[in-house]
Design an enzyme around this catalytic site. Structure first.
Site, mmCIF file in Angstrom:
data_model
loop_
_atom_site.group_PDB
_atom_site.id
_atom_site.type_symbol
_atom_site.label_atom_id
_atom_site.label_comp_id
_atom_site.label_asym_id
_atom_site.label_seq_id
_atom_site.Cartn_x
_atom_site.Cartn_y
_atom_site.Cartn_z
ATOM 1 N N GLU A 112 2.997 -10.191 14.030
ATOM 2 C CA GLU A 112 2.440 -10.735 14.577
ATOM 3 C C GLU A 112 2.735 -12.788 15.249
ATOM 4 O O GLU A 112 3.210 -12.969 16.505
ATOM 5 C CB GLU A 112 0.948 -10.781 14.752
ATOM 6 N N ARG B 92 0.323 -1.445 -0.002
ATOM 7 C CA ARG B 92 0.257 0.066 0.394
ATOM 8 C C ARG B 92 0.685 1.914 -0.267
ATOM 9 O O ARG B 92 0.472 2.600 -0.126
ATOM 10 C CB ARG B 92 -0.992 -0.023 1.322
HETATM 11 P P1 AMP Z 1 3.281 -2.618 11.466
HETATM 12 O O1 AMP Z 1 4.408 -2.751 11.040
HETATM 13 O O2 AMP Z 1 2.780 -3.101 12.931
HETATM 14 O O3 AMP Z 1 3.445 -1.261 11.959
HETATM 15 O O4 AMP Z 1 2.300 -2.715 10.658
HETATM 16 C C1 AMP Z 1 1.894 -1.402 9.103
HETATM 17 C C2 AMP Z 1 1.529 -2.136 8.387
HETATM 18 O O5 AMP Z 1 0.670 -3.303 8.557
HETATM 19 C C3 AMP Z 1 1.400 -1.767 7.032
HETATM 20 O O6 AMP Z 1 2.318 -1.816 6.062
HETATM 21 C C4 AMP Z 1 -0.349 -1.056 7.069
HETATM 22 O O7 AMP Z 1 -0.422 -1.034 5.788
HETATM 23 C C5 AMP Z 1 -0.399 -2.569 7.831
HETATM 24 N N1 AMP Z 1 -1.110 -1.992 8.628
HETATM 25 C C6 AMP Z 1 -1.265 -2.920 10.209
HETATM 26 N N2 AMP Z 1 -2.203 -2.200 10.721
HETATM 27 C C7 AMP Z 1 -3.592 -1.885 10.266
HETATM 28 C C8 AMP Z 1 -4.608 -1.688 10.129
HETATM 29 N N3 AMP Z 1 -5.468 -2.261 11.349
HETATM 30 N N4 AMP Z 1 -5.449 -1.577 9.391
HETATM 31 C C9 AMP Z 1 -4.624 -1.060 7.633
HETATM 32 N N5 AMP Z 1 -3.499 -1.877 7.943
HETATM 33 C C10 AMP Z 1 -2.723 -2.537 8.469
#
Ligand code: AMP
Length: 181
Positions: free
Chosen positions: A103, A66
């Site tokens: 996760e 994205r």
């Molecule tokens: P993180 O590594 O936990 O910061 O997760 C970020 C990545 O996961 C990004 O590339 C987001 O597109 C996706 N992501 C994580 N949580 C969400 C959410 N609640 N809604 C949409 N995309 C998410």
């Protein structure tokens, strides 16, 4: 100023929230509803471009997948190049890689070895900051290569997850829309 705030509100309202996707308990922020609107896409593009204009950014890096939507738009607007960071096994030439904890289990991201030089001023963009794990891996990858300066940008920040706290204190991290979850 009034217009700027109204525009941010419009962007915030343009993101669709999908409860329990992809798994129970996650409030998924769907940016496709924002991007399909000509007006909102233009606001996002202009606001982000204005934010980073004049900083000498030479390359905008998008994180798969994205991050690939806004990053090339920003690159074009800032007269910079676009560089993809991709999941393991997708880039065809020699790569540097970084492994990080997700996760469930581990993941790997990669960048072409010849993508950056030590003279580059980098803007790394992704759609959303949650725990920060993905962007932190990208940040480490770029830092290891060694560039002049790194800016980090998100369209959306889920503030309660405190993702920005895993970065060094002086890291320049900006997000357009903030949600508490
Ligand atoms: P993180 O590594 O936990 O910061 O997760 C970020 C990545 O996961 C990004 O590339 C987001 O597109 C996706 N992501 C994580 N949580 C969400 C959410 N609640 N809604 C949409 N995309 C998410």
């Amino acid at each position: 100023m009034k217009t700027a705030l109204a525009n941010l509100e419009k962007l915030k309202n343009g993101v669709r929230n999908i409860p329990d996707f992809p798994i129970k308990g996650i409030q998924f922020k769907d940016v496709t509803t924002l991007f399909k609107s000509t007006e909102l896409l233009a606001i996002a593009s202009k606001t982000l471009t204005d934010e980073y204009r004049g900083l000498g950014i030479t390359k905008v890096i998008g994180i798969e997948s994205r991050g690939f939507i806004m990053a090339p738009i920003l690159a074009l607007n800032l007269q910079a190049g676009f560089i993809p960071i991709r999941k393991e096994g997708k880039l065809p030439a020699d790569v540097y890689e970084e492994e990080y904890e997700k996760e469930y289990g581990k993941d790997k991201i990669q960048i072409h070895k010849d993508a950056l030089t030590s003279e580059d001023i980098i803007l790394i963009h992704d759609d959303l900051l949650a725990t920060g794990g993905t962007m932190h891996a990208a940040y480490n990858l770029i830092n290891r290569i060694g560039v002049k300066k790194i800016y980090i940008n998100f369209l959306i920040e889920l503030e309660d997850l405190k993702g920005r706290e895993i970065f060094p204190k002086d890291t320049d991290i900006r997000s357009l829309i903030k949600y508490s979850i």
